[in-house]
Design a protein around this motif. Structure first.
Motif, PDB file in Angstrom:
ATOM      1  N   GLU A 229     130.463 -36.356 -38.677  1.00 30.71           N
ATOM      2  CA  GLU A 229     129.277 -35.869 -37.981  1.00 30.71           C
ATOM      3  C   GLU A 229     129.609 -35.175 -36.667  1.00 30.71           C
ATOM      4  OE1 GLU A 229     126.329 -38.832 -37.443  1.00 30.71           O
ATOM      5  OE2 GLU A 229     126.284 -39.447 -39.546  1.00 30.71           O
ATOM      6  N   LYS A 230     130.746 -35.492 -36.076  1.00 32.87           N
ATOM      7  CA  LYS A 230     131.084 -34.975 -34.755  1.00 32.87           C
ATOM      8  C   LYS A 230     132.037 -33.787 -34.797  1.00 32.87           C
ATOM      9  CE  LYS A 230     128.673 -37.736 -32.146  1.00 32.87           C
ATOM     10  NZ  LYS A 230     127.607 -37.220 -31.261  1.00 32.87           N
ATOM     11  N   THR A 231     132.371 -33.300 -35.980  1.00 40.92           N
ATOM     12  CA  THR A 231     133.308 -32.184 -36.085  1.00 40.92           C
ATOM     13  C   THR A 231     132.679 -31.031 -36.855  1.00 40.92           C
ATOM     14  OG1 THR A 231     134.279 -33.241 -38.046  1.00 40.92           O
ATOM     15  CG2 THR A 231     135.415 -33.552 -35.946  1.00 40.92           C
ATOM     16  N   GLY A 249     132.333 -33.086 -49.320  1.00 38.21           N
ATOM     17  CA  GLY A 249     130.937 -33.182 -49.691  1.00 38.21           C
ATOM     18  C   GLY A 249     130.036 -32.293 -48.863  1.00 38.21           C
ATOM     19  N   SER A 250     128.744 -32.359 -49.144  1.00 36.67           N
ATOM     20  CA  SER A 250     127.770 -31.463 -48.518  1.00 36.67           C
ATOM     21  C   SER A 250     127.507 -31.797 -47.058  1.00 36.67           C
ATOM     22  CB  SER A 250     126.446 -31.522 -49.291  1.00 36.67           C
ATOM     23  OG  SER A 250     125.911 -32.840 -49.243  1.00 36.67           O
ATOM     24  N   LYS A 251     128.001 -32.949 -46.586  1.00 33.21           N
ATOM     25  CA  LYS A 251     127.702 -33.381 -45.216  1.00 33.21           C
ATOM     26  C   LYS A 251     128.649 -32.803 -44.176  1.00 33.21           C
ATOM     27  CE  LYS A 251     125.604 -37.693 -46.806  1.00 33.21           C
ATOM     28  NZ  LYS A 251     125.646 -39.172 -46.759  1.00 33.21           N
ATOM     29  N   VAL A 252     129.655 -32.037 -44.584  1.00 37.91           N
ATOM     30  CA  VAL A 252     130.584 -31.448 -43.630  1.00 37.91           C
ATOM     31  C   VAL A 252     129.886 -30.323 -42.862  1.00 37.91           C
ATOM     32  CG1 VAL A 252     131.516 -29.775 -45.283  1.00 37.91           C
ATOM     33  CG2 VAL A 252     132.923 -30.531 -43.354  1.00 37.91           C
ATOM     34  N   ASN A 253     130.174 -30.215 -41.572  1.00 39.01           N
ATOM     35  CA  ASN A 253     129.586 -29.175 -40.727  1.00 39.01           C
ATOM     36  C   ASN A 253     130.489 -27.947 -40.724  1.00 39.01           C
ATOM     37  OD1 ASN A 253     127.576 -31.089 -39.870  1.00 39.01           O
ATOM     38  ND2 ASN A 253     129.097 -31.940 -38.460  1.00 39.01           N
ATOM     39  N   LEU A 254     129.913 -26.772 -41.001  1.00 35.61           N
ATOM     40  CA  LEU A 254     130.712 -25.561 -41.118  1.00 35.61           C
ATOM     41  C   LEU A 254     130.100 -24.414 -40.313  1.00 35.61           C
ATOM     42  CD1 LEU A 254     131.595 -25.550 -44.936  1.00 35.61           C
ATOM     43  CD2 LEU A 254     133.052 -26.265 -43.031  1.00 35.61           C
ATOM     44  N   PHE A 255     130.987 -23.596 -39.758  1.00 32.87           N
ATOM     45  CA  PHE A 255     130.611 -22.372 -39.056  1.00 32.87           C
ATOM     46  C   PHE A 255     131.039 -21.194 -39.912  1.00 32.87           C
ATOM     47  CE2 PHE A 255     132.199 -19.071 -35.967  1.00 32.87           C
ATOM     48  CZ  PHE A 255     130.950 -18.546 -35.676  1.00 32.87           C
TER      49      PHE A 255
END
Length: 288
Positions: A229-231, A249-255
């Motif tokens: 959640e923090k990355t 999974g779908s919960k990864v944060n991406l730019f």
């Protein structure tokens, strides 16, 4: 009732909450190398606004634009519950002293920005100064997002050879010893989170810029220590984004670039972690 078609195939344990999300965040690159006009941004927000969490003015592009244009873009983003980040621009101000940085924070707040990003590598300040900047941003009512990159230190090692006194020695290629500071990066990122940082951005260079040379070991260590959640990781291509979704999974944060938003949401919704055939066979795959 949702106004969107139920074409997605999330399983219950993989779905993401509605915005504002703490995980599964998609941050979109705003105007940078190509100008994005109001009409194009409006089209993206109206058609895919449910899946766009943030908009970033990369590389300090907002510093070249009229304030009226920036304000209009920010207001448009907020209408669709999209936060707006300054990108890595604050490092150009710290040389002018603490007062200039405080003024920058206040100006960003008045303009409507939600997040200030700090490019740690470009800042080149002592760790305590970095933490003070994070606290200043938080005390100003904005979110702080330090951006880290894996630093590669090259130590030149001269080639062995005869060195007769007074003789001309032609230049020879030098080999390099590569030293990675991953543990140092993580420790500094942990301290930033303790100081109040909301998210840690990991630059693509040296980690995940190309799918073929992607450093899964570094990514696993960063996520293992800092948490999913923090990355946030920069995904420079559809193949890189697919690797992240398949691995975490779908919960990864991406730019991602604005052109990848549709493809990324297809990736998040097709359960590629277990079977990527639905995405491979989808026409959306070829849009990126």
């Amino acid at each position: 009732m949702s106004v969107y078609y139920h074409w997605k195939t999330f399983e219950e344990d993989e779905d993401r909450p509605e915005k504002p999300r703490r995980y599964g965040v998609t941050e979109m690159r705003g105007p940078q190398y190509n100008l994005l006009g109001h009409n194009m941004l409006q089209d993206i927000f109206e058609s895919m606004g449910q899946f766009v969490d943030g908009l970033k003015f990369s590389r300090g592009s907002h510093s070249l634009m009229p304030k009226s244009f920036i304000k209009e873009v920010i207001d448009m983003a907020h209408q669709h519950d999209v936060y707006v980040s300054t990108g890595d621009w604050a490092e150009h101000l710290h040389r002018k002293g603490p007062s200039a940085f405080k003024e920058y924070i206040e100006e960003c707040k008045n303009m409507g920005f939600d997040t200030i990003e700090l490019n740690v590598g470009s800042l080149g300040v002592p760790e305590e100064t970095l933490l003070r900047y994070v606290r200043l941003i938080k005390s100003g009512g904005l979110k702080a997002k330090p951006q880290f990159a894996v630093k590669i230190n090259k130590s030149d090692i001269p080639m062995s050879g005869d060195r007769a006194f007074g003789a001309y020695i032609p230049p020879t290629p030098r080999s390099s010893e590569i030293v990675e500071d991953v543990d140092l990066l993580i420790r500094r990122a942990e301290r930033c989170l303790e100081a109040g940082a909301d998210m840690i951005m990991i630059d693509a260079d040296g980690v995940c810029k190309d799918a073929e040379s992607l450093r899964a070991d570094i990514i696993a260590k960063v996520i293992g220590r800092l948490g999913l959640e923090k990355t946030m990781f920069e995904a420079c291509s559809a193949r890189t984004a697919e690797w992240f979704i398949k691995s975490y999974g779908s919960k990864v944060n991406l730019f991602v670039d604005h052109s990848q938003v549709i493809g990324l949401e297809c990736l998040r919704g097709c359960n590629v972690g277990k079977n990527n055939a639905p995405f491979r066979s989808s026409p959306y795959y070829f849009l990126t």
